[in-house]
Design an enzyme around this catalytic site. Structure first.
Site, PDB file in Angstrom:
ATOM      1  N   TYR A   1      29.786  41.282  34.849  1.00 53.41           N
ATOM      2  CA  TYR A   1      29.482  40.050  35.601  1.00 53.41           C
ATOM      3  C   TYR A   1      29.914  40.089  37.071  1.00 53.41           C
ATOM      4  O   TYR A   1      29.771  39.104  37.770  1.00 53.41           O
ATOM      5  CB  TYR A   1      30.107  38.826  34.909  1.00 53.41           C
ATOM      6  CG  TYR A   1      31.605  38.943  34.639  1.00 53.41           C
ATOM      7  CD1 TYR A   1      32.523  38.599  35.619  1.00 53.41           C
ATOM      8  CD2 TYR A   1      32.084  39.409  33.425  1.00 53.41           C
ATOM      9  CE1 TYR A   1      33.885  38.704  35.375  1.00 53.41           C
ATOM     10  CE2 TYR A   1      33.441  39.509  33.169  1.00 53.41           C
ATOM     11  CZ  TYR A   1      34.333  39.165  34.151  1.00 53.41           C
ATOM     12  OH  TYR A   1      35.671  39.276  33.915  1.00 53.41           O
TER      13      TYR A   1
ATOM     14  N   ARG B   1      41.082  37.716  41.015  1.00 51.89           N
ATOM     15  CA  ARG B   1      41.551  38.509  39.882  1.00 51.89           C
ATOM     16  C   ARG B   1      41.001  39.927  40.015  1.00 51.89           C
ATOM     17  O   ARG B   1      39.808  40.154  39.808  1.00 51.89           O
ATOM     18  CB  ARG B   1      41.064  37.854  38.574  1.00 51.89           C
ATOM     19  CG  ARG B   1      41.775  38.360  37.323  1.00 51.89           C
ATOM     20  CD  ARG B   1      41.024  37.922  36.089  1.00 51.89           C
ATOM     21  NE  ARG B   1      39.819  38.697  35.923  1.00 51.89           N
ATOM     22  CZ  ARG B   1      38.662  38.236  35.457  1.00 51.89           C
ATOM     23  NH1 ARG B   1      38.523  36.986  35.098  1.00 51.89           N
ATOM     24  NH2 ARG B   1      37.615  39.033  35.334  1.00 51.89           N
TER      25      ARG B   1
ATOM     26  N   HIS C   1      39.750  40.053  32.822  1.00 54.66           N
ATOM     27  CA  HIS C   1      40.345  38.806  32.342  1.00 54.66           C
ATOM     28  C   HIS C   1      41.522  39.130  31.421  1.00 54.66           C
ATOM     29  O   HIS C   1      42.637  38.655  31.611  1.00 54.66           O
ATOM     30  CB  HIS C   1      39.298  37.979  31.592  1.00 54.66           C
ATOM     31  CG  HIS C   1      39.884  36.836  30.839  1.00 54.66           C
ATOM     32  ND1 HIS C   1      40.390  35.725  31.468  1.00 54.66           N
ATOM     33  CD2 HIS C   1      40.088  36.650  29.511  1.00 54.66           C
ATOM     34  CE1 HIS C   1      40.878  34.896  30.550  1.00 54.66           C
ATOM     35  NE2 HIS C   1      40.705  35.438  29.361  1.00 54.66           N
TER      36      HIS C   1
END
Ligand SMILES: Cc1ncc(C[n+]2csc(CCOP(=O)(O)OP(=O)(O)O)c2C)c(N)n1
Length: 367
Positions: free
Chosen positions: A271, A258, A262
């Site tokens: 993160y 990805r 998100h």
């Protein structure tokens, strides 16, 4: 035969088109001639433009939120390309490209992300279930659809999408178990993009692959390079053919990444590192198809600048159409959950109407 050769337990993964755009021509399916391949590539470019515009719309306050497909174009397009009109596509929420290919308009997809539920009201004939936000619940709906094909003696296949995080839900395991037991014509397609929001794939399961989960349910699974249009296409072709021939379900794990957040509400820098993202850019699924086509003289920088501009214009038009179609009717919050509204909700509905009337607004959204 791919399934036997690419056994996930033997650590084998199907990869055909390299990040540099090279491949062994022996792998190229005969139906994917230059024109057909160019079409799939064109759909990948359209998807990227639609995605980039959605991010801008959200940042400009014109869209509520959006789950970008950036980096997952090959997994979206290479899989949905195998479906026929009568087949069902069951999306999660990161399948904008697959849904477009099956015939859903970008206008409706944008409308959904603008917060208008009518964006889920797809024309029946496209045979795509609505975007499904509750993780993995769509796997059960999808298996139900493929069981229906079996019971009715119909020939449709159901392609169900989910993410790596979705494999930790009980729904997924129930769906897999049912599909295996009843040998339904189902293809489970996992877009393993390495993250479930901030949770990495390593925190979802101790299994070495997600593909091998199929084995426990009595049907084959395969792991493919999900950034490789050819590998995704070939695995899905075989999975769909098996299902259509009455040979039961299978599972494809497309290993992708990805590249975006998100959703627009997420900050991935919390993160994952910039360095990691930079490394992944080399494996961009769009880039490798473009390099392959460039090497064959089928595209060049001029054709590609024109293509991007054309698709951006299309996406902008679809966004304008979506905005013009927005209608928020607060009554609908109450109207579609119960055949008969329970008294406490009827009371809330009446309160809502009185509240809006006092503000000089109708219950149909517009003042
Ligand atoms: C049942 C349920 N639990 C939690 C959430 C919140 N949530 C939304 S997306 C997501 C992660 C999904 O990850 P994955 O299945 O890997 O798909 P991806 O978003 O990476 O495409 C979570 C936990 C939800 N939507 N539904």
């Amino acid at each position: 035969m791919l399934w036997a050769e690419y056994d996930p337990l033997a650590n084998r993964r199907l990869a055909i088109l390299s990040p540099e755009g090279q491949m062994d021509e022996g792998w190229r399916p005969s139906e994917l001639d230059d024109e057909a391949l160019l079409h799939l590539y064109d759909r990948m470019v359209a998807l990227r433009q639609a995605d980039l515009l959605a991010l801008n719309l959200q940042r400009a306050g014109r869209m509520g939120t959006y789950a970008p497909t950036l980096g997952q174009e090959a997994a979206n397009i290479g899989s949905a390309a195998l479906l026929q009109a009568e087949d069902w596509l069951v999306p999660s929420f990161r399948e904008t490209g697959a849904m477009l290919l099956k015939g859903v308009s970008l206008k409706l997809i944008y409308l959904y992300w603008m917060g208008c539920e009518w964006g889920s009201h797809f024309p029946e004939e496209v045979r795509v279930l609505p975007i499904c936000a509750p993780v993995s619940t769509q796997t059960l709906h999808g298996v139900g659809l493929s069981w229906a094909a079996q019971l009715k003696g119909e020939n449709w296949v159901t392609l169900i999408y989910l993410g790596d995080g979705g494999t930790s839900k009980g729904d997924f395991h129930e769906a897999m178990n049912f599909a295996g037991t009843f040998q339904t014509p189902t293809v489970f397609f996992i877009q393993n993009n390495q993250f479930a929001i901030s949770v990495p794939r390593t925190r979802q399961t101790a299994s070495a692959t997600l593909a091998q989960k199929a084995i426990a349910y009595g049907f084959p699974g395969i792991q493919v390079d999900g950034n490789d249009l050819m590998a995704v296409y070939l695995a899905t072709r075989e999975a769909v053919a098996r299902a259509r021939a009455g040979q039961g379900p299978c599972l494809i794990e497309a290993q992708t990444y990805r590249m975006g957040p998100h959703t627009t509400a997420d900050d991935p820098t919390r993160y994952r590192s910039e360095a990691e993202l930079k490394t992944q850019e080399r494996f961009d699924p769009l880039l490798r198809v473009r390099l392959y086509l460039e090497n064959r003289g089928l595209v060049n920088p001029e054709t590609e600048a024109a293509r991007e501009a054309q698709h951006l214009k299309w996406a902008q038009e679809q966004a304008r159409e979506a905005e013009a179609a927005i209608s928020y009717n607060p009554d609908e919050i109450f109207d579609y959950h119960f055949a008969e509204l329970p008294p406490y909700l009827a009371e809330q509905k009446a309160y809502c109407q009185r509240f809006l009337a006092a503000k000089g607004e109708s219950a149909h959204g517009q003042a």
